[in-house]
Design an enzyme around this catalytic site. Structure first.
Site, short mmCIF file in Angstrom:
data_model
loop_
_atom_site.label_atom_id
_atom_site.label_comp_id
_atom_site.label_asym_id
_atom_site.label_seq_id
_atom_site.Cartn_x
_atom_site.Cartn_y
_atom_site.Cartn_z
N LYS A 291 50.00 15.22 37.33
CA LYS A 291 49.21 14.85 36.14
C LYS A 291 48.51 13.51 36.32
O LYS A 291 47.35 13.36 35.97
CB LYS A 291 50.10 14.80 34.89
CG LYS A 291 50.81 16.11 34.58
CD LYS A 291 51.54 16.06 33.26
CE LYS A 291 52.59 14.96 33.13
NZ LYS A 291 53.70 15.04 34.09
N ARG B 291 65.47 13.75 34.88
CA ARG B 291 64.12 13.82 34.29
C ARG B 291 63.66 15.28 34.18
O ARG B 291 63.02 15.67 33.21
CB ARG B 291 63.13 13.02 35.14
CG ARG B 291 63.31 11.52 34.97
CD ARG B 291 62.55 10.76 36.03
NE ARG B 291 61.12 10.87 35.88
CZ ARG B 291 60.26 10.73 36.89
NH1 ARG B 291 60.69 10.49 38.12
NH2 ARG B 291 58.98 10.83 36.69
P1 AMP Z 1 56.32 9.11 33.47
O1 AMP Z 1 55.62 8.02 34.19
O2 AMP Z 1 55.42 9.91 32.59
O3 AMP Z 1 57.17 9.96 34.36
O4 AMP Z 1 57.32 8.38 32.45
C1 AMP Z 1 58.36 7.53 32.92
C2 AMP Z 1 59.40 7.33 31.83
O5 AMP Z 1 58.79 6.71 30.68
C3 AMP Z 1 60.01 8.61 31.29
O6 AMP Z 1 61.08 9.10 32.10
C4 AMP Z 1 60.48 8.14 29.91
O7 AMP Z 1 61.66 7.35 30.02
C5 AMP Z 1 59.35 7.23 29.48
N1 AMP Z 1 58.30 7.99 28.77
C6 AMP Z 1 57.01 8.19 29.16
N2 AMP Z 1 56.34 8.92 28.26
C7 AMP Z 1 57.23 9.21 27.27
C8 AMP Z 1 57.15 9.96 26.06
N3 AMP Z 1 56.02 10.58 25.68
N4 AMP Z 1 58.27 10.03 25.30
C9 AMP Z 1 59.41 9.40 25.63
N5 AMP Z 1 59.56 8.71 26.78
C10 AMP Z 1 58.48 8.61 27.58
#
Ligand code: AMP
Length: 212
Positions: free
Chosen positions: A13, A170
């Protein structure tokens, strides 16, 4: 146009959000980047988010919704946006629907689907630029110079939450909490499902096609 990129961690993404936003001439953000930026600046929000991110858990909805809504409502996003990583729960999706209102709803939700074993492989080899967040993979898309970003010469690092034990959590959180959103958006007619297993170029082409 207002577009959401939905899909599991490791689906690509982040890589594709840039292409989709360029294609549409709109701004883009990733909720994970907004949290990491807060963490770098050692804000209260960043430190709170860290305790969840380190475990691969979701940051609570109220905090996440406030952060993302404040980004969406900034004047830079008036012309539309591409959002990656939000919503991730049904309450987040409902908050977004409510904030955009009946006339300003989402135009597309692009669901990038990749099988679970491929996600684990991708996340385990992923390195990110500390400066511009461009992702690389040590086998499938290595940088030209080891440890340096091709785009900005920034330092590459492995995210703490890309380490094997956190990755498994995750993915579990994704399948429990986020995948049900596919049904939510399918019923509203804006969902397009894209096979995310091809090359970066090929998946990008499918996403651009799905915008039509
Ligand atoms: P990502 O970079 O999208 O993989 O996000 C890394 C981490 O940020 C996730 O594992 C969550 O801990 C937090 N996070 C990001 N987006 C969200 C969301 N929409 N809701 C809750 N936690 C989020």
């Amino acid at each position: 146009m207002k577009v959401i990129l939905l899909g599991p961690p490791g689906a690509g993404k982040g890589t594709q959000a840039a292409r989709v936003a360029d294609e549409l001439g709109v701004t883009r953000a990733a909720s994970g980047d907004l949290f990491r930026e807060n963490l770098r600046n050692e804000t209260e929000l960043g430190l709170l988010a860290k305790s969840y991110m380190d475990k691969g858990a979701l940051v609570p909805d109220d905090v996440t919704i406030r952060l993302v809504m404040s980004w969406i409502s900034a004047p830079e996003q008036d012309g539309g946006f591409v959002l990656d990583g939000f919503p991730r729960t049904l309450p987040q999706a409902e908050a977004l629907d409510g904030a955009l209102g009946p006339d300003g709803g989402l135009d597309r939700v692009l669901y990038v689907n990749v099988p679970e074993d491929e996600l684990v492989r991708r996340l385990a080899g992923r390195f990110i630029c500390r400066n511009c967040q461009t992702p690389y993979h040590q086998i499938t898309s290595p940088p030209k110079t080891e440890g340096k970003c091709d785009e900005c010469d920034g330092e590459l690092y492995q995210r703490d939450d890309d380490k094997a034990e956190v990755v498994m959590n995750r993915l579990k959180v994704y399948f429990d909490e986020t995948e049900p959103l596919v049904g939510h958006y399918r019923s509203s007619g804006v969902l397009r499902e894209i096979d995310g297993e091809g090359t970066v170029e090929a998946v990008g082409d499918l996403l651009v096609e799905a915008l039509q």
